[in-house]
Design a protein around this motif. Structure first.
Motif, PDB file in Angstrom:
ATOM      1  N   PHE A  53      60.049  59.177 -23.619  1.00 54.78           N
ATOM      2  CA  PHE A  53      59.950  60.284 -24.756  1.00 54.78           C
ATOM      3  C   PHE A  53      60.237  61.589 -24.109  1.00 54.78           C
ATOM      4  CE2 PHE A  53      57.273  56.887 -26.418  1.00 54.78           C
ATOM      5  CZ  PHE A  53      57.948  56.703 -27.572  1.00 54.78           C
ATOM      6  N   GLY A  54      60.602  61.596 -22.872  1.00 54.38           N
ATOM      7  CA  GLY A  54      60.781  62.882 -21.823  1.00 54.38           C
ATOM      8  C   GLY A  54      59.239  63.632 -21.586  1.00 54.38           C
ATOM      9  N   LEU A  55      57.903  62.805 -21.619  1.00 55.25           N
ATOM     10  CA  LEU A  55      56.924  63.597 -21.495  1.00 55.25           C
ATOM     11  C   LEU A  55      57.069  64.233 -20.034  1.00 55.25           C
ATOM     12  CD1 LEU A  55      54.178  64.194 -22.263  1.00 55.25           C
ATOM     13  CD2 LEU A  55      53.270  61.987 -21.614  1.00 55.25           C
ATOM     14  N   HIS A  56      57.296  63.435 -19.037  1.00 61.13           N
ATOM     15  CA  HIS A  56      57.566  63.947 -17.582  1.00 61.13           C
ATOM     16  C   HIS A  56      58.293  65.393 -17.661  1.00 61.13           C
ATOM     17  CE1 HIS A  56      61.095  61.617 -17.843  1.00 61.13           C
ATOM     18  NE2 HIS A  56      61.659  62.180 -16.900  1.00 61.13           N
ATOM     19  N   GLN A  57      59.207  65.574 -18.333  1.00 70.92           N
ATOM     20  CA  GLN A  57      59.981  66.498 -18.394  1.00 70.92           C
ATOM     21  C   GLN A  57      59.364  67.727 -18.980  1.00 70.92           C
ATOM     22  OE1 GLN A  57      62.700  67.287 -16.836  1.00 70.92           O
ATOM     23  NE2 GLN A  57      63.330  65.037 -16.110  1.00 70.92           N
ATOM     24  N   PHE A  58      58.737  67.652 -20.230  1.00 68.48           N
ATOM     25  CA  PHE A  58      57.784  68.328 -20.647  1.00 68.48           C
ATOM     26  C   PHE A  58      56.508  69.039 -19.918  1.00 68.48           C
ATOM     27  CE2 PHE A  58      59.467  66.648 -24.767  1.00 68.48           C
ATOM     28  CZ  PHE A  58      59.846  67.516 -25.522  1.00 68.48           C
ATOM     29  N   HIS A 101      60.364  71.536 -18.467  1.00 69.47           N
ATOM     30  CA  HIS A 101      61.931  71.720 -18.771  1.00 69.47           C
ATOM     31  C   HIS A 101      61.761  71.105 -20.055  1.00 69.47           C
ATOM     32  CE1 HIS A 101      62.398  70.532 -14.334  1.00 69.47           C
ATOM     33  NE2 HIS A 101      62.205  71.697 -14.365  1.00 69.47           N
ATOM     34  N   TYR A 102      61.831  72.037 -21.098  1.00 71.24           N
ATOM     35  CA  TYR A 102      61.658  71.489 -22.439  1.00 71.24           C
ATOM     36  C   TYR A 102      62.903  71.229 -23.245  1.00 71.24           C
ATOM     37  CZ  TYR A 102      57.157  73.755 -21.589  1.00 71.24           C
ATOM     38  OH  TYR A 102      56.022  74.188 -21.237  1.00 71.24           O
ATOM     39  N   MET A 132      66.044  66.408 -25.433  1.00 74.12           N
ATOM     40  CA  MET A 132      67.169  65.737 -25.036  1.00 74.12           C
ATOM     41  C   MET A 132      66.628  64.291 -25.347  1.00 74.12           C
ATOM     42  SD  MET A 132      69.585  67.502 -25.971  1.00 74.12           S
ATOM     43  CE  MET A 132      71.055  66.547 -25.414  1.00 74.12           C
ATOM     44  N   TYR A 133      65.534  64.059 -24.126  1.00 72.01           N
ATOM     45  CA  TYR A 133      65.025  62.570 -23.889  1.00 72.01           C
ATOM     46  C   TYR A 133      64.484  62.305 -25.454  1.00 72.01           C
ATOM     47  CZ  TYR A 133      64.972  62.624 -18.812  1.00 72.01           C
ATOM     48  OH  TYR A 133      65.467  62.456 -17.465  1.00 72.01           O
ATOM     49  N   LEU A 134      63.969  63.310 -25.986  1.00 70.61           N
ATOM     50  CA  LEU A 134      63.301  62.821 -27.427  1.00 70.61           C
ATOM     51  C   LEU A 134      64.019  62.643 -28.423  1.00 70.61           C
ATOM     52  CD1 LEU A 134      60.100  62.449 -28.396  1.00 70.61           C
ATOM     53  CD2 LEU A 134      60.219  64.863 -28.929  1.00 70.61           C
ATOM     54  N   VAL A 135      65.300  63.081 -28.412  1.00 72.83           N
ATOM     55  CA  VAL A 135      66.236  63.064 -29.469  1.00 72.83           C
ATOM     56  C   VAL A 135      66.923  61.680 -29.442  1.00 72.83           C
ATOM     57  CG1 VAL A 135      68.624  63.977 -30.385  1.00 72.83           C
ATOM     58  CG2 VAL A 135      66.587  65.357 -30.000  1.00 72.83           C
ATOM     59  N   PHE A 136      67.138  61.259 -28.154  1.00 71.54           N
ATOM     60  CA  PHE A 136      67.890  60.193 -27.893  1.00 71.54           C
ATOM     61  C   PHE A 136      67.201  58.884 -27.461  1.00 71.54           C
ATOM     62  CE2 PHE A 136      71.088  63.237 -27.092  1.00 71.54           C
ATOM     63  CZ  PHE A 136      72.159  62.816 -27.840  1.00 71.54           C
ATOM     64  N   CYS A 137      65.548  59.090 -27.462  1.00 67.43           N
ATOM     65  CA  CYS A 137      64.663  58.037 -27.287  1.00 67.43           C
ATOM     66  C   CYS A 137      65.077  56.615 -28.011  1.00 67.43           C
ATOM     67  CB  CYS A 137      63.188  58.560 -27.442  1.00 67.43           C
ATOM     68  SG  CYS A 137      62.748  58.552 -29.253  1.00 67.43           S
ATOM     69  N   ARG A 165      55.371  76.844 -10.582  1.00 60.30           N
ATOM     70  CA  ARG A 165      55.689  78.258 -11.013  1.00 60.30           C
ATOM     71  C   ARG A 165      54.704  79.254 -11.037  1.00 60.30           C
ATOM     72  NH1 ARG A 165      55.233  78.274 -16.929  1.00 60.30           N
ATOM     73  NH2 ARG A 165      54.177  76.614 -17.370  1.00 60.30           N
ATOM     74  N   HIS A 166      55.145  80.463 -10.658  1.00 63.90           N
ATOM     75  CA  HIS A 166      54.434  81.502 -10.819  1.00 63.90           C
ATOM     76  C   HIS A 166      54.312  82.281 -11.947  1.00 63.90           C
ATOM     77  CE1 HIS A 166      52.698  84.807  -8.669  1.00 63.90           C
ATOM     78  NE2 HIS A 166      53.425  85.750  -9.571  1.00 63.90           N
ATOM     79  N   VAL A 167      53.040  82.236 -12.693  1.00 60.38           N
ATOM     80  CA  VAL A 167      52.990  82.847 -13.858  1.00 60.38           C
ATOM     81  C   VAL A 167      52.689  84.096 -13.864  1.00 60.38           C
ATOM     82  CG1 VAL A 167      51.723  82.551 -16.095  1.00 60.38           C
ATOM     83  CG2 VAL A 167      52.411  80.561 -14.962  1.00 60.38           C
ATOM     84  N   ALA A 168      53.521  85.253 -14.731  1.00 63.44           N
ATOM     85  CA  ALA A 168      53.232  86.737 -14.354  1.00 63.44           C
ATOM     86  C   ALA A 168      52.075  87.118 -15.361  1.00 63.44           C
ATOM     87  CB  ALA A 168      54.431  87.292 -15.044  1.00 63.44           C
ATOM     88  N   LEU A 169      51.043  87.941 -14.935  1.00 68.19           N
ATOM     89  CA  LEU A 169      50.036  88.440 -15.604  1.00 68.19           C
ATOM     90  C   LEU A 169      50.558  89.360 -16.803  1.00 68.19           C
ATOM     91  CD1 LEU A 169      47.570  89.186 -12.862  1.00 68.19           C
ATOM     92  CD2 LEU A 169      47.259  87.364 -14.685  1.00 68.19           C
ATOM     93  N   ILE A 170      50.078  89.137 -17.724  1.00 66.61           N
ATOM     94  CA  ILE A 170      50.313  89.911 -19.055  1.00 66.61           C
ATOM     95  C   ILE A 170      49.278  90.912 -19.202  1.00 66.61           C
ATOM     96  CG2 ILE A 170      50.922  90.080 -21.624  1.00 66.61           C
ATOM     97  CD1 ILE A 170      51.908  87.138 -21.036  1.00 66.61           C
TER      98      ILE A 170
END
Length: 123
Positions: free
Chosen positions: A67-72, A76-77, A82-87, A117-122
């Protein structure tokens, strides 16, 4: 002579670890640059960095790779979609196992360098 003393920490000023602005000792976030203060700042850990768990990524790839859970999980959405579409073809399951093996062979330093990843402050 009555002595009315405020707590000692009220009189201590420290410098922000990011912008060197003078701030109070008990301030959690610098009002100037919004950098986190406290144990994280003293330890050299940036509170804006989201660190991913390598072991959890491996388990997601092995068990839910179809299901591509590791990519989510890694952010890497598009790949995860793509994993989910072709599961239904079960090809993503094999690719998920390959991704898990590749992640297992990766050093933890390289994993964190690549996927944290570095998350910017809003404001």
């Amino acid at each position: 002579m009555p002595q009315n003393h405020a707590p000692f920490s009220q009189y201590i000023d420290v410098q922000c670890s990011q912008c060197s602005e003078r701030i109070g000792f008990n301030v959690a976030i610098c009002p100037q640059c919004h950098a986190g203060q406290g144990l994280e700042a003293l330890a050299g850990i940036d509170p804006n960095v989201h660190i991913k768990n390598q072991t959890l990524t491996i388990w997601f790839g092995l068990l839910f790779g179809v299901f591509g859970l590791h990519q989510f999980y890694l952010g890497h959405y598009v790949k995860g979609s793509m994993y989910l579409v072709f599961c239904w073809t079960l090809v993503p399951m094999i690719v998920g196992w390959v991704d898990a093996a590749r992640t297992l062979s990766m050093s933890s330093f390289k994993f964190n360098q690549r996927y944290s990843r570095h998350v910017a402050l809003i404001n």
